[in-house]
Write a protein that holds these residues in place. Structure first.
Motif, PDB file in Angstrom:
ATOM      1  N   GLU A   1       0.774  -1.167   0.104  1.00  0.00           N
ATOM      2  CA  GLU A   1      -0.105   0.239  -0.077  1.00  0.00           C
ATOM      3  C   GLU A   1       0.915   1.340  -0.124  1.00  0.00           C
ATOM      4  O   GLU A   1       0.519   2.357  -0.723  1.00  0.00           O
ATOM      5  CB  GLU A   1      -0.791  -0.099   1.303  1.00  0.00           C
ATOM      6  CG  GLU A   1      -1.713   1.282   1.529  1.00  0.00           C
ATOM      7  CD  GLU A   1      -2.480   1.158   2.635  1.00  0.00           C
ATOM      8  OE1 GLU A   1      -3.302   2.354   2.787  1.00  0.00           O
ATOM      9  OE2 GLU A   1      -2.514   0.167   3.438  1.00  0.00           O
ATOM     10  N   HIS A   2       2.058   1.212   0.814  1.00  0.00           N
ATOM     11  CA  HIS A   2       2.766   2.256   0.892  1.00  0.00           C
ATOM     12  C   HIS A   2       4.093   2.419  -0.085  1.00  0.00           C
ATOM     13  O   HIS A   2       4.923   3.184   0.400  1.00  0.00           O
ATOM     14  CB  HIS A   2       3.122   2.499   2.336  1.00  0.00           C
ATOM     15  CG  HIS A   2       2.179   2.936   3.338  1.00  0.00           C
ATOM     16  ND1 HIS A   2       1.486   3.969   3.390  1.00  0.00           N
ATOM     17  CD2 HIS A   2       1.352   2.117   3.902  1.00  0.00           C
ATOM     18  CE1 HIS A   2       0.549   4.299   4.146  1.00  0.00           C
ATOM     19  NE2 HIS A   2       0.310   3.103   4.524  1.00  0.00           N
TER      20      HIS A   2
ATOM     21  N   PHE B   1       6.264  18.014   8.712  1.00  0.00           N
ATOM     22  CA  PHE B   1       6.154  17.454  10.020  1.00  0.00           C
ATOM     23  C   PHE B   1       7.453  17.877  10.587  1.00  0.00           C
ATOM     24  O   PHE B   1       7.369  18.285  11.903  1.00  0.00           O
ATOM     25  CB  PHE B   1       5.956  16.074  10.227  1.00  0.00           C
ATOM     26  CG  PHE B   1       5.787  15.747  11.509  1.00  0.00           C
ATOM     27  CD1 PHE B   1       4.657  15.226  11.873  1.00  0.00           C
ATOM     28  CD2 PHE B   1       6.713  15.298  12.499  1.00  0.00           C
ATOM     29  CE1 PHE B   1       4.388  14.665  13.375  1.00  0.00           C
ATOM     30  CE2 PHE B   1       6.715  14.747  13.567  1.00  0.00           C
ATOM     31  CZ  PHE B   1       5.508  14.497  14.270  1.00  0.00           C
ATOM     32  N   PHE B   2       8.496  17.718  10.028  1.00  0.00           N
ATOM     33  CA  PHE B   2       9.732  18.128  10.636  1.00  0.00           C
ATOM     34  C   PHE B   2      10.129  19.544  10.635  1.00  0.00           C
ATOM     35  O   PHE B   2      11.193  19.730  11.400  1.00  0.00           O
ATOM     36  CB  PHE B   2      10.884  17.407   9.797  1.00  0.00           C
ATOM     37  CG  PHE B   2      11.305  15.892  10.388  1.00  0.00           C
ATOM     38  CD1 PHE B   2      12.341  15.645  11.422  1.00  0.00           C
ATOM     39  CD2 PHE B   2      10.659  14.886  10.008  1.00  0.00           C
ATOM     40  CE1 PHE B   2      12.553  14.304  11.903  1.00  0.00           C
ATOM     41  CE2 PHE B   2      10.579  13.693  10.476  1.00  0.00           C
ATOM     42  CZ  PHE B   2      11.732  13.339  11.622  1.00  0.00           C
ATOM     43  N   THR B   3       9.161  20.208  10.088  1.00  0.00           N
ATOM     44  CA  THR B   3       9.650  21.857  10.367  1.00  0.00           C
ATOM     45  C   THR B   3       9.126  22.116  11.726  1.00  0.00           C
ATOM     46  O   THR B   3       9.566  23.217  12.344  1.00  0.00           O
ATOM     47  CB  THR B   3       8.810  22.713   9.272  1.00  0.00           C
ATOM     48  OG1 THR B   3       7.348  22.374   9.772  1.00  0.00           O
ATOM     49  CG2 THR B   3       8.983  22.435   7.988  1.00  0.00           C
ATOM     50  N   TYR B   4       8.443  21.184  12.621  1.00  0.00           N
ATOM     51  CA  TYR B   4       8.298  21.699  14.000  1.00  0.00           C
ATOM     52  C   TYR B   4       9.130  20.747  14.712  1.00  0.00           C
ATOM     53  O   TYR B   4       8.998  20.877  16.040  1.00  0.00           O
ATOM     54  CB  TYR B   4       6.679  21.068  14.358  1.00  0.00           C
ATOM     55  CG  TYR B   4       5.794  21.674  13.304  1.00  0.00           C
ATOM     56  CD1 TYR B   4       4.767  22.923  14.019  1.00  0.00           C
ATOM     57  CD2 TYR B   4       5.388  21.277  12.105  1.00  0.00           C
ATOM     58  CE1 TYR B   4       3.883  23.235  13.540  1.00  0.00           C
ATOM     59  CE2 TYR B   4       4.522  21.959  11.630  1.00  0.00           C
ATOM     60  CZ  TYR B   4       3.767  23.059  11.946  1.00  0.00           C
ATOM     61  OH  TYR B   4       2.655  23.769  11.434  1.00  0.00           O
TER      62      TYR B   4
ATOM     63  N   PRO C   1       2.368   9.109   7.721  1.00  0.00           N
ATOM     64  CA  PRO C   1       3.638   8.907   6.677  1.00  0.00           C
ATOM     65  C   PRO C   1       5.061   9.441   7.303  1.00  0.00           C
ATOM     66  O   PRO C   1       5.964   8.823   6.814  1.00  0.00           O
ATOM     67  CB  PRO C   1       3.143   9.927   5.563  1.00  0.00           C
ATOM     68  CG  PRO C   1       1.972  10.849   6.351  1.00  0.00           C
ATOM     69  CD  PRO C   1       1.464   9.810   7.173  1.00  0.00           C
ATOM     70  N   THR C   2       5.106  10.213   8.159  1.00  0.00           N
ATOM     71  CA  THR C   2       5.948  10.642   8.984  1.00  0.00           C
ATOM     72  C   THR C   2       6.685   9.478   9.832  1.00  0.00           C
ATOM     73  O   THR C   2       7.822   9.107   9.652  1.00  0.00           O
ATOM     74  CB  THR C   2       6.002  11.686   9.905  1.00  0.00           C
ATOM     75  OG1 THR C   2       5.512  12.817   9.241  1.00  0.00           O
ATOM     76  CG2 THR C   2       7.140  12.085  10.642  1.00  0.00           C
TER      77      THR C   2
END
Length: 311
Positions: free
Chosen positions: A106-107, A130-133, A175-176
């Motif tokens: 699936e991924h 996500f990683f910008t946080y 996804p992260t």
């Protein structure tokens, strides 16, 4: 004096093993076990594990053999034994293996070697957002030794958890965590196959700056849900999670948070003060050398993990 085993090019279909040579006496995709890299290295021989659990491996293999996604060039005894070691029962291991086959399809996880791009250096998509946080080395996956496992350094106190859950929807979490887990898995599988030793990752949680006001229950819920899924799809990925230098408030927080963590993960958590306690610090040397261990954990490395070369 014994001669070195012959070198053979692996026939594994995993993209991170393409063209890789392993030293094996029986033309296997898994190397004969190397000597421990240090006195603290207690990793198990893959071939010994496969021999010990051969009947369980055969039973699990029989349960997935007819699945349309099964590929004997990828889903070999090493792939299967990880599920048995995690679940301890053949039926549960078979069910988890089937779910993993379908999840990876699936991924699209069988298509690319992503080891050259650790998660905190992805440049677009939901993972990058996500990683910008995650500023100031909040989450830094590293692979400091070519024959040992992945070390994940986490500083939850530097993440604005409340802003994260306010500005990002929950669909950013899966996804992260998939990318992070897959990056770790690919390195661990590569090291396991080329050393012949079952190699896992560890997490170092630096509790500096972690206070109750920093913690978002919603963020913890999303984290726990994603981590639970990864435990199922990535068996034998994690050896230990070391919570380093926890003040009393962190111990109280952990008692609140642990109820949402999978049991297999809770059992791997180890609270310690490695900088001040030599015996506790020695437990870390099973996974990382004193030279690579950052100074803040009692090691000799003055460079922050965020500045390390990921390779």
């Amino acid at each position: 004096m014994s001669s070195a085993p012959p070198t053979t090019t692996t026939t594994s279909a995993w993209p991170w093993m393409k063209g890789v040579e392993v030293a094996s006496c029986n033309n296997s995709n898994i190397a004969d076990p190397i000597d421990p890299v240090c006195e603290h290295d207690n990793r198990s021989s893959v071939k010994d594990l496969i021999q010990e659990h051969g009947d369980k491996i055969a039973k699990i293999k029989a349960g997935i053999l007819d699945h349309p996604l099964y590929d004997e060039r990828k889903h070999d005894d090493l792939w299967i034994v990880r599920f048995y070691l995690s679940h301890k029962k053949s039926q549960k291991a078979t069910e988890a293996a089937v779910r993993t086959l379908e999840f990876r399809e699936e991924h699209h996880l069988d298509e690319n070697d992503i080891r050259q791009t650790p998660p905190h250096r992805v440049v677009d998509g939901k993972v990058a957002k996500f990683f910008t946080y995650c500023a100031d080395g909040t989450i830094v996956p590293t692979h400091p030794h070519p024959q040992r496992g992945v070390i994940l350094f986490v500083r939850p106190g530097t993440m604005d958890q409340h802003r994260l859950v306010k500005e990002l929807s929950e669909d950013y979490w899966l996804p992260t965590f998939v990318y992070l887990s897959e990056w770790c898995h690919q390195w661990l599988d590569y090291v396991t196959r080329t050393t012949g030793l079952l190699t896992k990752s560890v997490r170092f949680l630096d509790t500096f700056g972690l206070t109750p006001s920093v913690v978002s229950r919603e963020c913890m819920r999303r984290n726990g849900k994603a981590i639970g899924a990864m435990e199922d799809f990535y068996p034998q990925l994690l050896a230990n999670a070391f919570i380093c230098n926890p003040p009393q408030v962190v111990k109280v927080l952990f008692n609140v948070i642990k109820v949402i963590l999978p049991k297999r993960l809770r059992e791997k958590i180890d609270m310690m003060h490695p900088k001040d306690n030599e015996n506790e610090r020695k437990r870390l040397y099973r996974h990382i050398s004193e030279q690579d261990l950052p100074e803040k954990f009692g090691g000799l490395n003055p460079t922050p993990p965020a500045e390390w070369n990921p390779m």
